[in-house]
Design an enzyme around this catalytic site. Structure first.
Site, PDB file in Angstrom:
ATOM      1  CB  SER A   1     -27.552 -16.619  87.271  1.00 51.73           C
ATOM      2  OG  SER A   1     -28.349 -16.280  88.397  1.00 51.73           O
TER       3      SER A   1
ATOM      4  NE  ARG B   1     -22.278 -16.089  88.841  1.00 50.55           N
ATOM      5  CZ  ARG B   1     -23.150 -15.135  88.551  1.00 50.55           C
ATOM      6  NH1 ARG B   1     -23.477 -14.234  89.465  1.00 50.55           N
ATOM      7  NH2 ARG B   1     -23.684 -15.080  87.340  1.00 50.55           N
TER       8      ARG B   1
ATOM      9  N   GLY C   1     -28.577  -7.197  92.387  1.00 49.20           N
ATOM     10  CA  GLY C   1     -28.911  -6.670  91.072  1.00 49.20           C
ATOM     11  C   GLY C   1     -30.389  -6.656  90.766  1.00 49.20           C
ATOM     12  CE1 TYR C   2     -32.434 -11.180  90.934  1.00 45.12           C
ATOM     13  CE2 TYR C   2     -34.457 -11.465  92.164  1.00 45.12           C
ATOM     14  CZ  TYR C   2     -33.493 -11.966  91.338  1.00 45.12           C
ATOM     15  OH  TYR C   2     -33.578 -13.265  90.908  1.00 45.12           O
TER      16      TYR C   2
ATOM     17  CB  THR D   1     -27.605 -13.013  84.181  1.00 45.67           C
ATOM     18  OG1 THR D   1     -27.013 -13.995  83.308  1.00 45.67           O
ATOM     19  CG2 THR D   1     -28.898 -13.567  84.750  1.00 45.67           C
TER      20      THR D   1
ATOM     21  CG  ASP E   1      -9.876  -6.963  86.221  1.00 47.39           C
ATOM     22  OD1 ASP E   1      -9.314  -7.843  85.546  1.00 47.39           O
ATOM     23  OD2 ASP E   1     -11.088  -6.709  86.142  1.00 47.39           O
TER      24      ASP E   1
ATOM     25  CD  GLU F   1     -26.758 -17.904  95.502  1.00 44.86           C
ATOM     26  OE1 GLU F   1     -27.603 -17.821  94.576  1.00 44.86           O
ATOM     27  OE2 GLU F   1     -25.988 -16.984  95.775  1.00 44.86           O
TER      28      GLU F   1
ATOM     29  CB  THR G   1     -14.289 -11.741  90.170  1.00 43.71           C
ATOM     30  OG1 THR G   1     -14.709 -12.788  91.052  1.00 43.71           O
ATOM     31  CG2 THR G   1     -13.347 -10.809  90.901  1.00 43.71           C
TER      32      THR G   1
ATOM     33  CG  HIS H   1     -27.802 -14.251  93.870  1.00 42.63           C
ATOM     34  ND1 HIS H   1     -27.225 -15.378  93.349  1.00 42.63           N
ATOM     35  CD2 HIS H   1     -27.440 -13.233  93.018  1.00 42.63           C
ATOM     36  CE1 HIS H   1     -26.559 -15.080  92.252  1.00 42.63           C
ATOM     37  NE2 HIS H   1     -26.675 -13.777  92.017  1.00 42.63           N
TER      38      HIS H   1
END
Length: 383
Positions: free
Chosen positions: A45, A208, A257-258, A66, A147, A237, A175, A254
């Site tokens: 990303s 985000r 998701g790592y 990603t 949503d 960032e 989102t 960030h």
């Protein structure tokens, strides 16, 4: 065949070594010169993939490891006949486990005997938001989903307004970043929305950074009755707002998701897409490249308190306070440039983090409700 890839994509050689030559480069500073002679480009990303990067190059395929695609100029790729693939859902479970760990800390802070007493509002019911909702539902939480695009497509019976979500104890954002759509998410959470939140609520953002108006949030956190905030993503960032970091309850770089599983699954998904593009068999799978976890088993007896057992097991896999401490430490560096470089290093050198599925939980004489909770989260059980 030359494959140019972000140096932080894991298991590149394992998946792509027999397809072509691999050239690793920095994703943050990737330039047109880096990719000019590449056939395949693999990014994350942090790389903007657009005309400026690719015009005049020999790139025929672009893959991003990603779930998001806001860093990709999809229209330009289509116009130029460049094939593209992302990795939707690859790290959804990792983000869900991050949110669950944050919520466990919040429930402990509020001295709740049962964390499922918290109401949870989810903004964005894509791969991550939907998986989170399903796990929370199995755990007995009251969940509300917002949503608007899905509500329009599917009917709004399963969805509520943003204001209804903002009335929940925990509000968590999942989102994509959109600017020109019918329902743009840029600064979706601004001054009006932040004023609706109180000190009795927790706001989490793992989607985000730009979905929250950072200036408005900074101002709100300086006021009375401000909510607690846990941020994993930030505007601008890697040069994150030093003052805002200081005002958040939990601040991480960030990395929601790592997990190792999430990152390797992302690599597997773009490997499969490249294989289809080239007409090659896709024989490799993420599970082949996952090592034995450092912690493989925990055990609880009938004397275990249910909530305490869940907290112990969750945090054995992941405790966000460690990442919070690392980010706050680099905020002490003197310049924005130094802090930005250190932010990227935190991500590049991120320690191995395994998902709950890597941990076997032994339960001796425990209740069925505890067993069901561990299953719902995703632990392997031995009873």
């Amino acid at each position: 065949m030359l494959i140019v890839a972000d140096e932080n994509i894991p298991q590149l050689e394992a998946f792509f070594g027999d397809i072509g030559e691999i050239r690793r480069v920095s994703g943050r500073t990737m330039s047109a010169n880096d990719v000019r002679d590449a056939d395949i480009l693999l990014v994350r990303s942090v790389t903007r993939v657009n005309r400026e990067l690719l015009e005049g190059s020999s790139v025929r395929f672009v893959g991003t490891a990603t779930i998001g695609t806001d860093h990709i100029d999809l229209s330009w790729l289509e116009e130029n006949g460049t094939r593209f693939s992302a990795a939707p859902g690859c790290n959804a479970n990792s983000v869900v486990e991050y949110v669950l760990s944050v919520m466990s800390l919040y429930a402990e802070r509020k001295v709740l005997n049962d964390w499922s007493q918290l109401t949870v509002g989810i903004v964005g019911a894509g791969n991550v938001g939907n998986e989170l909702a399903e796990k929370l539902d199995r755990l007995g939480f009251s969940v509300k989903l917002c949503d608007p695009p899905r509500a329009e497509r599917e009917g709004d019976l399963a969805f509520v307004s943003l204001d209804e979500v903002l009335a929940c104890d925990v509000v968590t954002l999942h989102t994509p970043l959109t600017r020109d759509s019918a329902h743009p998410t840029l600064h979706l959470i601004g001054k009006r929305e932040l004023d609706l939140l109180s000190s009795e609520q927790l706001l989490i953002n793992t989607g985000r950074g730009e979905v929250i108006d950072g200036a408005a949030l900074n101002e709100r956190l300086s006021q009375a009755n401000a909510p607690l905030v846990a941020l994993d993503v930030w505007e601008e960032e890697p040069r994150v707002d030093q003052e805002l970091v200081g005002k958040t309850w939990l601040a991480t770089p960030h990395i929601a998701g790592y997990s190792l599983e999430g990152k390797v699954q992302g690599t597997e998904m773009i490997y499969q897409a490249v294989s289809r593009f080239l007409g090659l068999p896709a024989r490799k799978q993420a599970g082949q490249f996952l090592p034995e976890p450092a912690l493989s088993k925990v055990s609880f007896t009938s004397a275990a308190d249910e909530q305490a057992a869940i907290r112990v097991a969750l945090r054995a896999c992941y405790d966000p306070r460690q990442d919070d401490a690392r980010l706050r430490h680099i905020m002490g560096l003197p310049t924005s440039e130094e802090r930005g470089a250190a932010f990227d290093r935190l991500r590049k050198d991120y320690p191995t983090r395994r998902e709950c599925s890597s941990l076997k939980v032994q339960l001796k004489g425990t209740s069925k409700s505890l067993q069901d909770s561990f299953r719902a989260i995703g632990f392997k059980l031995k009873i």
